[in-house]
Design an enzyme around this catalytic site. Structure first.
Site, PDB file in Angstrom:
ATOM      1  N   SER A  43       0.799  -1.231   0.000  1.00 17.39           N
ATOM      2  CA  SER A  43       0.000   0.000   0.000  1.00 17.39           C
ATOM      3  C   SER A  43       0.829   1.278   0.000  1.00 17.39           C
ATOM      4  O   SER A  43       0.279   2.371   0.055  1.00 17.39           O
ATOM      5  CB  SER A  43      -0.937  -0.001   1.208  1.00 17.39           C
ATOM      6  OG  SER A  43      -0.188  -0.201   2.380  1.00 17.39           O
ATOM      7  N   THR A 145      -1.539   3.682   3.842  1.00 14.37           N
ATOM      8  CA  THR A 145      -0.622   4.808   3.787  1.00 14.37           C
ATOM      9  C   THR A 145       0.321   4.875   4.971  1.00 14.37           C
ATOM     10  O   THR A 145      -0.080   4.585   6.094  1.00 14.37           O
ATOM     11  CB  THR A 145      -1.504   6.079   3.831  1.00 14.37           C
ATOM     12  OG1 THR A 145      -2.358   6.027   2.715  1.00 14.37           O
ATOM     13  CG2 THR A 145      -0.697   7.337   3.855  1.00 14.37           C
ATOM     14  N   THR A 163       1.851   7.073  -0.288  1.00 16.44           N
ATOM     15  CA  THR A 163       0.921   5.961  -0.471  1.00 16.44           C
ATOM     16  C   THR A 163       0.784   5.560  -1.936  1.00 16.44           C
ATOM     17  O   THR A 163       1.069   6.370  -2.826  1.00 16.44           O
ATOM     18  CB  THR A 163      -0.483   6.369   0.046  1.00 16.44           C
ATOM     19  OG1 THR A 163      -1.331   5.218   0.109  1.00 16.44           O
ATOM     20  CG2 THR A 163      -1.152   7.388  -0.855  1.00 16.44           C
ATOM     21  N   ARG A 173      -7.584   8.648  -9.787  1.00 14.81           N
ATOM     22  CA  ARG A 173      -8.080   9.028  -8.459  1.00 14.81           C
ATOM     23  C   ARG A 173      -6.904   9.442  -7.561  1.00 14.81           C
ATOM     24  O   ARG A 173      -5.871   8.784  -7.501  1.00 14.81           O
ATOM     25  CB  ARG A 173      -8.816   7.845  -7.832  1.00 14.81           C
ATOM     26  CG  ARG A 173      -9.353   8.096  -6.412  1.00 14.81           C
ATOM     27  CD  ARG A 173      -8.400   7.635  -5.332  1.00 14.81           C
ATOM     28  NE  ARG A 173      -8.991   7.627  -4.003  1.00 14.81           N
ATOM     29  CZ  ARG A 173      -8.311   7.393  -2.886  1.00 14.81           C
ATOM     30  NH1 ARG A 173      -7.024   7.135  -2.930  1.00 14.81           N
ATOM     31  NH2 ARG A 173      -8.914   7.400  -1.713  1.00 14.81           N
ATOM     32  N   THR A 196      -4.790   8.280   7.938  1.00 13.78           N
ATOM     33  CA  THR A 196      -4.838   7.093   7.093  1.00 13.78           C
ATOM     34  C   THR A 196      -6.279   6.605   7.060  1.00 13.78           C
ATOM     35  O   THR A 196      -7.081   6.955   7.920  1.00 13.78           O
ATOM     36  CB  THR A 196      -3.879   6.002   7.598  1.00 13.78           C
ATOM     37  OG1 THR A 196      -3.918   4.884   6.708  1.00 13.78           O
ATOM     38  CG2 THR A 196      -4.247   5.530   8.991  1.00 13.78           C
ATOM     39  N   GLY A 197      -6.603   5.821   6.041  1.00  9.83           N
ATOM     40  CA  GLY A 197      -7.977   5.357   5.901  1.00  9.83           C
ATOM     41  C   GLY A 197      -8.582   5.922   4.620  1.00  9.83           C
ATOM     42  O   GLY A 197      -7.861   6.414   3.754  1.00  9.83           O
TER      43      GLY A 197
HETATM   44  N1  ASP Z   1      -5.639   7.430   2.668  1.00  8.00           N
HETATM   45  C1  ASP Z   1      -5.230   6.583   1.595  1.00  8.00           C
HETATM   46  C2  ASP Z   1      -6.027   6.895   0.358  1.00  8.00           C
HETATM   47  O1  ASP Z   1      -7.201   7.208   0.457  1.00  8.00           O
HETATM   48  C3  ASP Z   1      -5.326   5.138   1.861  1.00  8.00           C
HETATM   49  C4  ASP Z   1      -5.173   4.707   3.277  1.00  8.00           C
HETATM   50  O2  ASP Z   1      -4.484   5.309   4.074  1.00  8.00           O
HETATM   51  O3  ASP Z   1      -5.772   3.697   3.622  1.00  8.00           O
HETATM   52  O4  ASP Z   1      -5.517   6.757  -0.724  1.00  8.00           O
END
Ligand code: ASP
Length: 252
Positions: A43, A145, A163, A173, A196-197
């Site tokens: 990731s 991330t 990320t 995107r 993150t998320g």
């Molecule tokens: N925040 C990141 C994204 O939306 C992914 C993640 O941290 O899970 O690309």
């Protein structure tokens, strides 16, 4: 401080930079770069899972104590997006470059593109293509991330975020991670936060900026993170199963 289990290796590197009297900006760059170079990570960096066109596209940003910032988004085949983000901050009058323009600038400024193919990632993509369903998965370790926030012995803050974004996203995107105020925000007078998320939720709420502003109003880092998550929950009732998380550090 940094996100997820892969953050442990990044923290160790950042700590050694600080111990060697490196700057806090060097620490947050070199720290997350360790994870970008780990091609077993799915990731962050070029080992990341693919988008729905079968490409790895990378996003990153960096910000210093004084609020100077650099960011890069939707770039392909570079090992260290975080270093490109820093170079944009230090060598251009801009904050963010994206896509082919960013790639062209990076090539002209000493960064090289490389090609790596990871069979396991290809197999996962072929598997995904069978249904082509886009379902961000919540609550799994060893993914996502890396965001890092740090303070040096003189109290100077900096942060970084890098990320490959959500797996199987639409080609083009861009999530929160390269967006100053969403995936990362640093204000040396107050503190720093990273996220993150599910990036869309962070962008909608200017997540990391919200956390820092709450700390400015006197919230502890923990309470600021909690309040920012609660706002996301309240405002996005259609997104209940999605995962978000913040890290925060105040100047104390
Ligand atoms: N925040 C990141 C994204 O939306 C992914 C993640 O941290 O899970 O690309």
């Amino acid at each position: 401080l940094s996100t997820w289990i892969h953050g442990l290796a990044a923290n160790q590197k950042a700590w050694s930079v600080l111990e060697d009297n490196g700057s806090v900006l060097d620490a947050v760059e070199k720290g997350v770069a360790i994870v970008e170079s780990d091609f077993t990570n799915r990731s962050v960096g070029l080992g990341g899972l693919l988008d729905r066109d079968g490409k790895v596209t990378l996003d990153a940003c960096i910000q210093d104590h004084d609020g100077r910032a650099g960011a890069v988004a939707f770039i392909q085949r570079f090992e260290h997006p975080i270093s490109i983000a820093r170079a944009i901050m230090e060598r251009t009058p801009h904050v963010m470059l994206v896509g082919t323009g960013a790639e062209k600038w990076a090539l002209e400024n000493g960064f090289e593109q490389i090609d790596i193919t990871i069979p396991e990632v290809r197999v996962a993509y072929e598997e995904w293509l069978r249904t082509s369903e886009y379902k961000p998965i919540a609550n799994r370790e060893n993914h996502d991330t890396i965001g890092m926030i740090a303070m040096d012995a003189n109290g100077r803050l900096a942060g970084s975020c890098t990320t490959s974004g959500m797996a199987y996203k639409i080609h083009g995107r861009v999530g929160d991670s390269p967006i100053i105020g969403a995936g990362l925000f640093v204000d040396g007078d107050v503190g720093a936060a990273c996220a993150t998320g599910v990036g869309e939720l962070m962008i909608r709420t200017a997540g990391s900026h919200t956390v820092v502003e709450l700390m400015r109003q006197g919230f502890t880092p923990m309470d600021a993170c909690r309040e920012a998550v609660l706002r996301i929950l309240t405002k996005n009732t259609d997104q209940k199963d999605m995962q978000v998380g913040f890290l925060a550090l105040n100047k104390e």
